[in-house]
Write a protein that holds these residues in place. Structure first.
Motif, PDB file in Angstrom:
ATOM      1  N   LYS A   1       0.833  -1.203   0.000  1.00 38.42           N
ATOM      2  CA  LYS A   1       0.000   0.000   0.000  1.00 38.42           C
ATOM      3  C   LYS A   1       0.869   1.254   0.000  1.00 38.42           C
ATOM      4  CE  LYS A   1      -4.127  -1.932   2.201  1.00 38.42           C
ATOM      5  NZ  LYS A   1      -4.988  -1.929   3.419  1.00 38.42           N
ATOM      6  N   ARG A   2       1.950   1.243   0.797  1.00 42.87           N
ATOM      7  CA  ARG A   2       2.847   2.403   0.805  1.00 42.87           C
ATOM      8  C   ARG A   2       3.474   2.613  -0.567  1.00 42.87           C
ATOM      9  NH1 ARG A   2       4.420   0.434   6.048  1.00 42.87           N
ATOM     10  NH2 ARG A   2       6.236  -0.584   5.113  1.00 42.87           N
ATOM     11  N   THR A   3       3.866   1.505  -1.211  1.00 43.67           N
ATOM     12  CA  THR A   3       4.456   1.605  -2.553  1.00 43.67           C
ATOM     13  C   THR A   3       3.453   2.197  -3.543  1.00 43.67           C
ATOM     14  OG1 THR A   3       5.902  -0.289  -2.142  1.00 43.67           O
ATOM     15  CG2 THR A   3       5.505   0.314  -4.444  1.00 43.67           C
ATOM     16  N   CYS A   4       2.201   1.747  -3.477  1.00 45.94           N
ATOM     17  CA  CYS A   4       1.182   2.270  -4.394  1.00 45.94           C
ATOM     18  C   CYS A   4       0.942   3.751  -4.161  1.00 45.94           C
ATOM     19  CB  CYS A   4      -0.116   1.487  -4.214  1.00 45.94           C
ATOM     20  SG  CYS A   4      -0.096  -0.151  -4.959  1.00 45.94           S
ATOM     21  N   ILE A   5       0.922   4.167  -2.893  1.00 47.80           N
ATOM     22  CA  ILE A   5       0.719   5.578  -2.589  1.00 47.80           C
ATOM     23  C   ILE A   5       1.871   6.418  -3.132  1.00 47.80           C
ATOM     24  CG2 ILE A   5       0.602   7.268  -0.719  1.00 47.80           C
ATOM     25  CD1 ILE A   5      -0.907   5.143   0.917  1.00 47.80           C
ATOM     26  N   LEU A   6       3.103   5.951  -2.887  1.00 47.06           N
ATOM     27  CA  LEU A   6       4.267   6.689  -3.383  1.00 47.06           C
ATOM     28  C   LEU A   6       4.292   6.721  -4.906  1.00 47.06           C
ATOM     29  CD1 LEU A   6       7.030   5.411  -0.908  1.00 47.06           C
ATOM     30  CD2 LEU A   6       5.949   7.659  -0.953  1.00 47.06           C
ATOM     31  N   LEU A   7       3.924   5.588  -5.527  1.00 47.32           N
ATOM     32  CA  LEU A   7       3.903   5.528  -6.990  1.00 47.32           C
ATOM     33  C   LEU A   7       2.866   6.494  -7.543  1.00 47.32           C
ATOM     34  CD1 LEU A   7       4.936   4.106  -9.557  1.00 47.32           C
ATOM     35  CD2 LEU A   7       3.133   2.412  -9.236  1.00 47.32           C
TER      36      LEU A   7
ATOM     37  N   LEU B   1       1.624  11.522 -10.279  1.00 48.18           N
ATOM     38  CA  LEU B   1       0.912  12.796 -10.333  1.00 48.18           C
ATOM     39  C   LEU B   1       1.896  13.961 -10.412  1.00 48.18           C
ATOM     40  CD1 LEU B   1      -1.938  12.178  -7.724  1.00 48.18           C
ATOM     41  CD2 LEU B   1      -2.139  12.232 -10.216  1.00 48.18           C
ATOM     42  N   ALA B   2       2.996  13.848  -9.657  1.00 46.17           N
ATOM     43  CA  ALA B   2       4.005  14.916  -9.698  1.00 46.17           C
ATOM     44  C   ALA B   2       4.615  15.041 -11.088  1.00 46.17           C
ATOM     45  CB  ALA B   2       5.093  14.636  -8.664  1.00 46.17           C
ATOM     46  N   MET B   3       4.882  13.899 -11.738  1.00 51.89           N
ATOM     47  CA  MET B   3       5.448  13.933 -13.085  1.00 51.89           C
ATOM     48  C   MET B   3       4.444  14.522 -14.079  1.00 51.89           C
ATOM     49  SD  MET B   3       8.477  13.042 -12.667  1.00 51.89           S
ATOM     50  CE  MET B   3       8.843  13.243 -14.410  1.00 51.89           C
ATOM     51  N   LEU B   4       3.177  14.181 -13.920  1.00 51.07           N
ATOM     52  CA  LEU B   4       2.160  14.742 -14.809  1.00 51.07           C
ATOM     53  C   LEU B   4       2.076  16.258 -14.641  1.00 51.07           C
ATOM     54  CD1 LEU B   4      -0.720  12.111 -14.500  1.00 51.07           C
ATOM     55  CD2 LEU B   4       0.831  12.445 -16.415  1.00 51.07           C
ATOM     56  N   VAL B   5       2.174  16.714 -13.385  1.00 47.82           N
ATOM     57  CA  VAL B   5       2.141  18.157 -13.135  1.00 47.82           C
ATOM     58  C   VAL B   5       3.335  18.833 -13.802  1.00 47.82           C
ATOM     59  CG1 VAL B   5       2.371  19.933 -11.351  1.00 47.82           C
ATOM     60  CG2 VAL B   5       0.811  18.000 -11.007  1.00 47.82           C
ATOM     61  N   LEU B   6       4.528  18.221 -13.658  1.00 45.48           N
ATOM     62  CA  LEU B   6       5.721  18.814 -14.251  1.00 45.48           C
ATOM     63  C   LEU B   6       5.633  18.847 -15.778  1.00 45.48           C
ATOM     64  CD1 LEU B   6       8.534  17.245 -12.040  1.00 45.48           C
ATOM     65  CD2 LEU B   6       7.702  19.595 -12.008  1.00 45.48           C
ATOM     66  N   ILE B   7       4.981  17.824 -16.349  1.00 47.21           N
ATOM     67  CA  ILE B   7       4.858  17.776 -17.809  1.00 47.21           C
ATOM     68  C   ILE B   7       3.857  18.818 -18.315  1.00 47.21           C
ATOM     69  CG2 ILE B   7       4.007  16.355 -19.725  1.00 47.21           C
ATOM     70  CD1 ILE B   7       5.235  13.938 -18.269  1.00 47.21           C
ATOM     71  N   PHE B   8       2.729  18.946 -17.613  1.00 47.20           N
ATOM     72  CA  PHE B   8       1.675  19.832 -18.105  1.00 47.20           C
ATOM     73  C   PHE B   8       1.782  21.253 -17.571  1.00 47.20           C
ATOM     74  CE2 PHE B   8      -0.488  15.733 -18.857  1.00 47.20           C
ATOM     75  CZ  PHE B   8      -0.867  15.946 -20.179  1.00 47.20           C
ATOM     76  N   LEU B   9       2.541  21.461 -16.502  1.00 49.04           N
ATOM     77  CA  LEU B   9       2.628  22.798 -15.915  1.00 49.04           C
ATOM     78  C   LEU B   9       3.103  23.860 -16.906  1.00 49.04           C
ATOM     79  CD1 LEU B   9       2.116  24.254 -13.260  1.00 49.04           C
ATOM     80  CD2 LEU B   9       4.520  23.855 -12.651  1.00 49.04           C
TER      81      LEU B   9
ATOM     82  N   VAL C   1       3.549   9.129 -22.182  1.00 50.39           N
ATOM     83  CA  VAL C   1       3.036   7.829 -22.636  1.00 50.39           C
ATOM     84  C   VAL C   1       3.731   6.690 -21.901  1.00 50.39           C
ATOM     85  CG1 VAL C   1       2.817   6.302 -24.624  1.00 50.39           C
ATOM     86  CG2 VAL C   1       2.409   8.744 -24.896  1.00 50.39           C
ATOM     87  N   LEU C   2       5.071   6.767 -21.776  1.00 51.00           N
ATOM     88  CA  LEU C   2       5.810   5.725 -21.071  1.00 51.00           C
ATOM     89  C   LEU C   2       5.389   5.637 -19.610  1.00 51.00           C
ATOM     90  CD1 LEU C   2       9.409   6.298 -22.494  1.00 51.00           C
ATOM     91  CD2 LEU C   2       7.806   4.491 -23.111  1.00 51.00           C
ATOM     92  N   GLU C   3       5.171   6.776 -18.991  1.00 53.95           N
ATOM     93  CA  GLU C   3       4.755   6.802 -17.582  1.00 53.95           C
ATOM     94  C   GLU C   3       3.394   6.136 -17.412  1.00 53.95           C
ATOM     95  OE1 GLU C   3       4.724   7.738 -13.491  1.00 53.95           O
ATOM     96  OE2 GLU C   3       6.344   7.719 -14.955  1.00 53.95           O
ATOM     97  N   ILE C   4       2.469   6.438 -18.308  1.00 58.15           N
ATOM     98  CA  ILE C   4       1.128   5.852 -18.222  1.00 58.15           C
ATOM     99  C   ILE C   4       1.196   4.341 -18.401  1.00 58.15           C
ATOM    100  CG2 ILE C   4      -1.114   5.725 -19.362  1.00 58.15           C
ATOM    101  CD1 ILE C   4      -0.863   8.703 -19.939  1.00 58.15           C
TER     102      ILE C   4
END
Length: 395
Positions: free
Chosen positions: A117-123, A128-136, A162-165
């Motif tokens: 569960k901790r791994t899923c939360i961190l992942l 989400l952080a990477m998506l923000v950095l990409i779209f910001l 795409v690779l991240e998704i």
């Protein structure tokens, strides 16, 4: 024939049921688990046999009493698999299971569940952080299409998205499978070790091949875009370029190229061309022309020419160029900006400087977008035939 075979893991060990089913299917083919390696499993060849493999939380059965009990049942320690599990092997099809009570087994997975569960939360947070950095940048930059897509040398942001998704979806699917297993165990349902692992493995292999193909595409685009770029002096250039001739626009034979010291490495940078290539805009030119009459009049023309791979980006790119090079919405008094009608063009925007002689003209025809920045006494729109030649350019 070699005694061992290395295979990539088509399944994450956290997907316990399908991973165990895959190992047992390999044993039926005569390939027996020996150890892990950086990218998968090392199998030892042998006679096909109905060998059972079971995953158990790492260190859970390491006590001497537990090990003696497992051996008495025919279960031998096979090695560590992944970051969560130890693997136990039994070659006797009649021997009892390593865990005979599903509910008890679910409690044995408690610590793994917490860590998973901790791994899923961190992942999720990382994704989400990477998506923000990409779209910001698309929200912060005044011209995100120009800078993030058109002039980006490799289009890395979209490819990374795409690779991240893809990679995140595979990982999340494996963890969800583990959580479903634990829920069924707590309800008293034993694990299912059927052939369903095959469809899961096929999906993961497909994703892996897609990721590999995208990585190859990324490296290929990086090589192509970096190798195709060039630059040179306009005089004596042996390559065709989409040039609106400043000398022809001025129509004054007494004008000569201005050479005022902007010579770099023996090149006249006042009359120069740069060519660039990106996946979104495979043809991009920046052309500078500067003339002089030997006195005070020095007309100047900069051409930025784009041929887009994605035609639907042409209109928003033109709008960004207008905003970027006139700042009309910030300093409306500096330019008079208006849409003009020019035959043969999808769009034409003319910006006239209110303080100095000069114009900025923005053109779109199909997937070609052109920006002209002119300082001089002529009218760019008075020579539509020159503009049509400019947008009709074919390399």
């Amino acid at each position: 024939m070699k005694d061992t075979v290395r295979k990539f893991m088509p399944l994450d060990p956290i997907d316990m049921e399908h991973f165990e089913g895959w190992l047992e299917a390999m044993a039926q083919k005569g390939l027996f688990f020996e150890r892990t390696w950086a990218l998968g499993i090392v199998f030892r060849r042998g006679k096909p046999a109905p060998v059972r493999y079971r995953l158990d939380p790492a260190g859970n059965l390491w006590g001497q009493e537990n090990r003696d009990y497992c051996r008495a049942l025919g279960w031998e320690y096979g090695g560590n698999v992944g970051k969560y599990f130890d693997l136990y092997v039994n070659r006797d099809p009649e021997a009892p299971e390593l865990h005979t009570d599903p509910v008890v087994q679910s409690y044995a997975l408690e610590q793994v569940t917490k860590r998973a569960k901790r791994t899923c939360i961190l992942l999720t947070i990382f994704s989400l952080a990477m998506l923000v950095l990409i779209f910001l940048p698309f929200f912060l930059l005044s011209a995100p299409i120009l800078y993030q897509l058109v002039e980006n040398p490799v289009g890395g942001n979209l490819l990374y998205l795409v690779l991240e998704i893809l990679s995140t979806s595979v990982t999340i699917r494996a963890y969800l499978s583990f959580f479903r297993l634990r829920r069924r165990l707590r309800e008293g349902e034993p694990p299912r070790r059927d052939g369903s692992w095959k469809s899961v493995a096929r999906r993961q292999r497909a994703v892996s091949w897609i990721v590999l193909a995208l990585c190859i595409l990324y490296l290929g685009s990086l090589f192509v875009t970096s190798s195709r770029g060039w630059e040179g002096q306009l005089e004596g250039l042996d390559k065709p370029v989409p040039t609106l001739s400043l000398a022809e626009l001025e129509g004054n034979p007494s004008l000569e190229p201005l050479v005022d010291g902007r010579w770099v490495d023996g090149q006249d940078r006042n009359n120069y061309v740069y060519f660039n290539c990106t996946p979104v805009a495979p043809e991009q030119y920046e052309i500078t022309q500067w003339l002089t009459d030997g006195g005070d009049y020095e007309p100047h023309l900069v051409t930025r020419w784009y041929r887009l791979f994605l035609p639907f980006l042409a209109t928003p790119l033109l709008d960004e160029l207008v905003y970027q090079y006139t700042q009309h919405y910030c300093f409306p008094e500096e330019y008079d900006v208006e849409e003009v009608s020019l035959p043969g063009f999808d769009r034409a925007v003319l910006a006239t400087n209110t303080e100095y002689p000069g114009q900025r003209l923005f053109l779109q025809k199909g997937n070609v977008v052109v920006y002209l920045s002119y300082s001089g006494n002529q009218d760019l729109t008075s020579r539509p035939e020159l503009l049509e030649e400019l947008t009709a350019f074919q390399n």
